[in-house]
Design a protein around this motif. Structure first.
Motif, PDB file in Angstrom:
ATOM      1  N   SER A   1      -0.195  15.672  -6.791  1.00 39.39           N
ATOM      2  CA  SER A   1      -1.363  16.234  -7.480  1.00 39.39           C
ATOM      3  C   SER A   1      -1.876  15.299  -8.570  1.00 39.39           C
ATOM      4  N   PHE A   2      -1.072  14.325  -8.976  1.00 38.48           N
ATOM      5  CA  PHE A   2      -1.514  13.442 -10.062  1.00 38.48           C
ATOM      6  C   PHE A   2      -2.095  12.124  -9.539  1.00 38.48           C
ATOM      7  N   GLY A   3      -2.531  12.115  -8.273  1.00 38.64           N
ATOM      8  CA  GLY A   3      -3.229  10.946  -7.761  1.00 38.64           C
ATOM      9  C   GLY A   3      -4.627  10.867  -8.339  1.00 38.64           C
ATOM     10  N   TRP A   4      -5.365   9.864  -7.951  1.00 35.31           N
ATOM     11  CA  TRP A   4      -6.714   9.688  -8.475  1.00 35.31           C
ATOM     12  C   TRP A   4      -7.714   9.479  -7.353  1.00 35.31           C
ATOM     13  N   ASP A   5      -8.975   9.471  -7.722  1.00 35.93           N
ATOM     14  CA  ASP A   5     -10.053   9.335  -6.761  1.00 35.93           C
ATOM     15  C   ASP A   5     -10.021   7.946  -6.110  1.00 35.93           C
ATOM     16  N   PHE A   6     -10.405   7.899  -4.837  1.00 31.06           N
ATOM     17  CA  PHE A   6     -10.376   6.618  -4.114  1.00 31.06           C
ATOM     18  C   PHE A   6     -11.222   5.557  -4.813  1.00 31.06           C
ATOM     19  N   ASN A   7     -12.352   5.974  -5.369  1.00 35.71           N
ATOM     20  CA  ASN A   7     -13.231   5.022  -6.064  1.00 35.71           C
ATOM     21  C   ASN A   7     -12.938   4.943  -7.554  1.00 35.71           C
ATOM     22  N   GLY A   8     -11.800   5.498  -7.972  1.00 32.18           N
ATOM     23  CA  GLY A   8     -11.457   5.522  -9.391  1.00 32.18           C
ATOM     24  C   GLY A   8     -11.122   4.148  -9.941  1.00 32.18           C
ATOM     25  N   ILE A   9     -11.149   4.051 -11.258  1.00 35.26           N
ATOM     26  CA  ILE A   9     -10.870   2.787 -11.942  1.00 35.26           C
ATOM     27  C   ILE A   9      -9.432   2.338 -11.691  1.00 35.26           C
ATOM     28  N   GLU A  10      -8.532   3.295 -11.425  1.00 31.82           N
ATOM     29  CA  GLU A  10      -7.122   2.941 -11.204  1.00 31.82           C
ATOM     30  C   GLU A  10      -6.965   2.029  -9.990  1.00 31.82           C
ATOM     31  N   ASN A  11      -7.689   2.338  -8.906  1.00 36.44           N
ATOM     32  CA  ASN A  11      -7.601   1.489  -7.706  1.00 36.44           C
ATOM     33  C   ASN A  11      -8.162   0.099  -7.982  1.00 36.44           C
ATOM     34  N   LYS A  12      -9.232   0.044  -8.767  1.00 34.61           N
ATOM     35  CA  LYS A  12      -9.824  -1.264  -9.093  1.00 34.61           C
ATOM     36  C   LYS A  12      -8.874  -2.066  -9.972  1.00 34.61           C
ATOM     37  N   LEU A  13      -8.204  -1.394 -10.910  1.00 36.71           N
ATOM     38  CA  LEU A  13      -7.245  -2.088 -11.770  1.00 36.71           C
ATOM     39  C   LEU A  13      -6.048  -2.594 -10.963  1.00 36.71           C
TER      40      LEU A  13
ATOM     41  N   SER B   1      -5.632   7.450  -2.589  1.00 40.72           N
ATOM     42  CA  SER B   1      -6.517   7.734  -1.449  1.00 40.72           C
ATOM     43  C   SER B   1      -7.479   8.883  -1.718  1.00 40.72           C
ATOM     44  N   GLY B   2      -7.327   9.540  -2.843  1.00 41.85           N
ATOM     45  CA  GLY B   2      -8.192  10.675  -3.146  1.00 41.85           C
ATOM     46  C   GLY B   2      -7.595  11.973  -2.642  1.00 41.85           C
TER      47      GLY B   2
END
Ligand SMILES: [Zn+2]
Length: 168
Positions: free
Chosen positions: A111-123, A91-92
């Motif tokens: 703290s090791f989450g990723w950006d909402f628009n990051g490639i991880e969410n797309k993957l 969720s960012g």
């Protein structure tokens, strides 16, 4: 898609698979406050639907409509917690889960989450989408099976053209 993919790993009914998709999605009901303005949204989203009490109430409430009540209750509970985990990861920054709300104000964050628009969410979305396609090809059902069975049959018919093993 997470609810659909997980539900297809168990022997349950079409209605139960539909309810599994609801269980995986409904914690975000608290995001509907967006229609009452940004300030209300920021102070309610990820709070009222993202805690243990809501998870238990939603799982129990949906399981009432199931044939396999205990199996589905546990599935729904796991799916809601998967939703929480995916929210914490994807969720960012700035989103937390007040898991013990309303009894305790502790909010959890990773703290090791990723950006909402990051490639991880797309993957992750791509993986779940591929899972949905594989289910349509090999288990011959789509997320529409319960609400729109005739469209489900047509989609499954198209999906059979993607079948590479064993050939239809
Ligand atoms: Zn959420």
């Amino acid at each position: 898609m997470s609810g659909w993919c997980a539900a297809n790993c168990l022997e349950i009914t079409p209605k139960e698979r539909f309810l599994a998709m609801l269980a995986a999605s409904l914690p975000d009901l608290d995001g509907l406050t967006y229609f009452f303005g940004q300030q209300v949204y920021w102070s309610t989203h990820h709070i009222y639907g993202h805690n243990l009490v809501f998870a238990l109430l939603l799982s129990g409430g949906l399981a009432v409509f199931c044939t396999h009540k205990l199996k589905c209750f546990l599935l729904f509970l796991c799916l809601i917690h998967l939703h929480f985990v995916m929210d914490l990861l994807g969720s960012g920054e700035g989103w937390t889960i007040p898991y013990w709300f309303p009894f305790n104000k502790i909010e959890y964050a990773w703290s090791f989450g990723w950006d909402f628009n990051g490639i991880e969410n797309k993957l992750a979305a791509l993986l779940f989408l591929l899972g949905c396609v594989a289910i349509a090809v090999y288990l011959k059902r789509t997320p529409l099976e319960f609400l729109m069975p005739s469209l489900d049959r047509r989609l499954v018919g198209w999906a059979q053209k993607l079948r590479i093993w064993p050939r239809p």
